[in-house]
Write an enzyme that holds these catalytic residues in place. Structure first.
Site, PDB file in Angstrom:
ATOM      1  N   SER A 245      73.076  20.244  40.775  1.00 32.50           N
ATOM      2  CA  SER A 245      71.834  19.700  41.417  1.00 32.50           C
ATOM      3  C   SER A 245      71.782  18.196  41.711  1.00 32.50           C
ATOM      4  O   SER A 245      72.466  17.489  42.267  1.00 32.50           O
ATOM      5  CB  SER A 245      70.511  20.060  40.736  1.00 32.50           C
TER       6      SER A 245
ATOM      7  N   ASP B 223      68.214  17.103  47.565  1.00 38.19           N
ATOM      8  CA  ASP B 223      69.020  16.769  46.281  1.00 38.19           C
ATOM      9  C   ASP B 223      70.231  17.375  46.667  1.00 38.19           C
ATOM     10  O   ASP B 223      70.617  17.556  47.492  1.00 38.19           O
ATOM     11  CB  ASP B 223      68.568  17.382  45.085  1.00 38.19           C
TER      12      ASP B 223
ATOM     13  N   ASP C 150      72.208  19.852  45.808  1.00 40.30           N
ATOM     14  CA  ASP C 150      72.520  21.240  46.206  1.00 40.30           C
ATOM     15  C   ASP C 150      71.344  22.013  47.191  1.00 40.30           C
ATOM     16  O   ASP C 150      71.595  22.988  47.510  1.00 40.30           O
ATOM     17  CB  ASP C 150      72.623  22.286  45.172  1.00 40.30           C
TER      18      ASP C 150
END
Length: 478
Positions: free
Chosen positions: A112, A247, A249
């Site tokens: 992430s 972000d 992902d």
């Protein structure tokens, strides 16, 4: 992993001996800690807790370590007779949606927003994101973990990419974004090549910005000062109506208005929930109280921070409500029920998504600018930031003091107040200074050695000052 007796170790033993653990969403750790035996143990334990699994979907983000972790996952699955649907680099919600359509479990290799020297794995059952009970089952599973041969990554299928695009292009009007000039800050987002296709298909003029081949850890709850300055520069120089990003992902949205000011994730999601005519909402305690003040929802249920808790909250709201959703302060929006509009259906996707809230918020912009639309729903102002590399034992000391003696912590942080304090320990410690209406919320990160601070006040400057003062004071005191 082979022990000294030459016998395969059990997955629960490998996991217990590793430094990899579950946080608010998936497992996280340093890249060096994701050894083949640890990756294999989590992979095999995940499929072992399910019945009748034959195929598993898998995708990755743009981290340099993600392909290697994926190789081990895929090798492990194939060695044990599972078919693997590999989708390459795509957003986490795109993987989750494709797996949902096929009724198969999924594994996403992503860290992430955390730095490139760390990574993680997210797990999805055929029914959706794993629960906290599923996480415990994975940790406790006892599956033999053999030595895993390394296979090359298979050719990536574009099925998930195409279905994700179709999800939005089929539901929203083709002219939804007509006349709007939208910039996309691509950096290393897993969806950077997908978002332009969606926005163009919905009528927007798109300008691509900031593409990077070196991983950029964008945290939507703690946007760096340099990124904020860059957003203002891009919006001004390109005359943009908005700037969109995510972000790493693609499950947390970051949207800036026509002035280059990034929207808070919960205000962005509030706009989306109103646009979709959501009836009942599950959202963490850290989110802006403007949600209740909006009067837009029949029921708002507050939860602990983390998508598994929001999902559980949405499930509890399904009885008696037709349109259910959830969102977090980070800009991740979860759709808990199908939404119908003029015989078109937007299927539920009960995992964090960045694309849906951004499209809904932009759809609200017609006669008014985005900044004006935001101002209309913002009754209170929030801010958040974090202390990086703040060890867990230090965070534990902060939380203990805040829980047992909140008045002492405030005194040491030089925060003046009069009268009553309200303390909420749903997740971390959330202290309300009743006389001023200020809120200070301190919480250790569930995925990294960080301490987060959230604040709420009557204006943005005060909220920012509160967070800065609390984090500075804590760093000195602890």
């Amino acid at each position: 992993m082979i022990n000294m007796a030459g016998v395969d170790m059990r997955s629960n033993e490998v996991i217990a001996q590793s430094a990899i653990s579950f946080g608010t969403s998936g497992v996280r750790g340093e890249v060096s800690q994701f050894t083949p035996d640890v990756i294999g143990a989590f992979t095999l334990a995940f499929v072992a807790i399910q019945k009748h699994v034959k195929r598993v979907a898998l995708a990755i983000d743009n981290r340099p370590s993600s392909p290697q972790i994926a190789k081990v996952c895929i090798s492990t699955l194939k060695l044990h007779g599972y078919e693997v649907e590999y989708y390459g680099v795509i957003p986490t919600p795109a993987l989750a949606y494709a797996a949902q359509l096929q009724g198969i479990p999924a594994i996403m290799i992503t860290g992430s927003h955390i730095p490139f020297d760390r990574n993680g794995i997210k797990f999805y059952l055929a029914t959706g994101e794993v629960s906290k009970a599923d996480e415990r089952a994975i940790i406790n599973a006892q599956v033999s973990v053999p030595t895993i041969p390394s296979l090359d990554l298979p050719k990536a299928s574009d099925y998930a990419k195409q279905q994700y695009i179709k999800r939005y292009v089929d539901y929203f009007p083709a002219n939804l974004l007509a006349g709007k000039h939208i910039g996309i800050y691509q950096h290393t987002s897993a969806g950077r090549d997908i978002y332009p296709l969606i926005l163009n298909a919905l009528g927007a003029q798109v300008t691509l910005l900031g593409r990077s081949e070196q991983f950029v850890p964008i945290d939507t709850e703690a946007v760096a000062h340099a990124d904020r300055l860059q957003a203002r520069l891009w919006v001004t120089s390109h005359k943009l109506d908005a700037l969109f990003s995510t972000d790493g992902d693609g499950d947390r949205a970051l949207l800036a208005d026509e002035q280059g000011e990034y929207l808070a994730g919960d205000i962005l999601s509030l706009l989306a929930a109103k646009y979709l005519k959501i009836e009942a909402l599950a959202t963490p305690v850290s989110c802006n109280s403007s949600i209740e003040a909006s009067g837009a929802f029949k029921q708002v249920q507050r939860t602990k921070i983390g998508s598994p808790y929001v999902i559980a909250g949405m499930a509890a709201l399904q009885h008696g409500h037709h349109r259910v959703a959830g969102f977090e302060a980070n800009g991740g929006f979860l759709l808990g029920s199908d939404v119908y509009n003029n015989k078109k259906v937007l299927k539920q996707l009960p995992t964090r998504d960045a694309t849906l809230p951004a499209l809904c918020a932009l759809a609200c912009v017609s006669q008014k600018k985005l900044s004006q639309v935001v101002a209309d729903v913002t009754h209170r102002h929030t801010h958040s930031d974090r202390l990086k590399n703040f060890a867990q034992h230090r965070s534990a000391g902060v939380i203990e003091l805040a829980t047992t003696h909140p008045e002492l912590l405030l005194k040491r942080l030089h925060i003046a107040y009069q009268g009553e304090l309200k303390v909420d320990t749903t997740d971390g410690v959330r202290i309300t200074l009743v006389d001023k209406g200020h809120i200070i919320h301190i919480r250790p990160s569930g995925n990294a050695p960080e301490l987060r601070c959230y604040s709420e006040a009557s204006n943005k400057a005060v909220a920012q000052k509160l967070v800065a003062g609390v984090l500075s004071g804590i760093e000195t005191l602890f």
